[in-house]
Design an enzyme around this catalytic site. Sequence first.
Site, PDB file in Angstrom:
ATOM      1  N   ARG A  94      34.018  47.200  35.419  1.00  0.00           N
ATOM      2  CA  ARG A  94      34.028  46.012  36.287  1.00  0.00           C
ATOM      3  C   ARG A  94      34.414  46.380  37.713  1.00  0.00           C
ATOM      4  NH1 ARG A  94      37.930  42.922  32.605  1.00  0.00           N
ATOM      5  NH2 ARG A  94      38.115  41.348  34.221  1.00  0.00           N
ATOM      6  N   LYS A 132      41.871  35.302  41.526  1.00  0.00           N
ATOM      7  CA  LYS A 132      40.953  34.238  41.964  1.00  0.00           C
ATOM      8  C   LYS A 132      41.114  32.980  41.110  1.00  0.00           C
ATOM      9  CE  LYS A 132      37.238  36.757  41.302  1.00  0.00           C
ATOM     10  NZ  LYS A 132      37.775  38.053  40.833  1.00  0.00           N
ATOM     11  N   ARG A 137      47.555  40.374  31.507  1.00  0.00           N
ATOM     12  CA  ARG A 137      46.785  39.192  31.111  1.00  0.00           C
ATOM     13  C   ARG A 137      46.311  39.330  29.663  1.00  0.00           C
ATOM     14  NH1 ARG A 137      41.764  37.584  34.768  1.00  0.00           N
ATOM     15  NH2 ARG A 137      40.680  39.261  33.720  1.00  0.00           N
ATOM     16  N   ARG A 169      40.602  38.811  26.146  1.00  0.00           N
ATOM     17  CA  ARG A 169      39.161  38.744  26.387  1.00  0.00           C
ATOM     18  C   ARG A 169      38.521  40.059  25.984  1.00  0.00           C
ATOM     19  NH1 ARG A 169      38.661  36.926  32.581  1.00  0.00           N
ATOM     20  NH2 ARG A 169      37.201  38.678  32.477  1.00  0.00           N
ATOM     21  N   ARG A 179      28.251  37.459  43.076  1.00  0.00           N
ATOM     22  CA  ARG A 179      28.786  38.781  42.784  1.00  0.00           C
ATOM     23  C   ARG A 179      27.908  39.895  43.346  1.00  0.00           C
ATOM     24  NH1 ARG A 179      32.270  37.389  38.452  1.00  0.00           N
ATOM     25  NH2 ARG A 179      33.458  39.137  37.656  1.00  0.00           N
TER      26      ARG A 179
END
Length: 198
Positions: free
Chosen positions: A147, A13, A127, A136, A88
């Site tokens: 998640r 996204k 990532r 992160r 969300r």
Amino acid sequence: MKLILLGPPGAGKGTQAQRLQETYGLIQLSTGDMLRAAVKAGTEVGKKAEAIMARGDLVPDEVVVGIIADRIEQPDAKKGYILDGFPRNVAQAEALDKMLAGKGTKLDAVVELEVDDKILLGRIQGRAAQTAGGPRADDNADALAKRLKVYHEQTAPLVAYYKKQGVLKGVDGMKDIDDVTRQIEAVLGLGAKKGKLA
Ligand code: ADP
């Protein structure tokens, strides 16, 4: 033009929103980025969100709805934006609909990036390895599992919600990045309009 990019964590996204921002001048509004900035700056919102985000849970609706309500009032968002990571869950989607209706406007489209769960862990690990300044806090296997669970339980119902509104467009998010961009441009009818949107 007001868009939502919908899809599981790691679906791409953010990557696609940045491309749309560069090509069409639409503003990318990522609640994840805004919350991470708040954590880094040590604001009240950041303090509230930090531990919740690290474990992969959702930050309370009133916090993110408040952030988005303020952000879409800014002058640079007047003509259009891409929401990335918001809404969300159905409560956030309803709050957004209400916000837009109050301004006499509505969403133009919701683009769903369709990606199988199986390939998401690999993408997130990639990532995590590439992020400047270290991964992160939530780019690890445990937080990703959480998640994904939250995505399927709370966010995936938005597919039916927006289908019912007649604004949902699906694209195959497992193709390469350029191909996904082309699919998004096609479903939005953007092909010949580079640089002309705001
Ligand atoms: P990803 O799409 O890769 O899961 P994001 O950067 O969009 O990551 O979000 C990271 C975290 O920020 C989420 O797991 C959640 O804790 C918090 N967050 C972001 N947007 C929202 C939202 N709309 N509602 C609640 N929490 C959010």
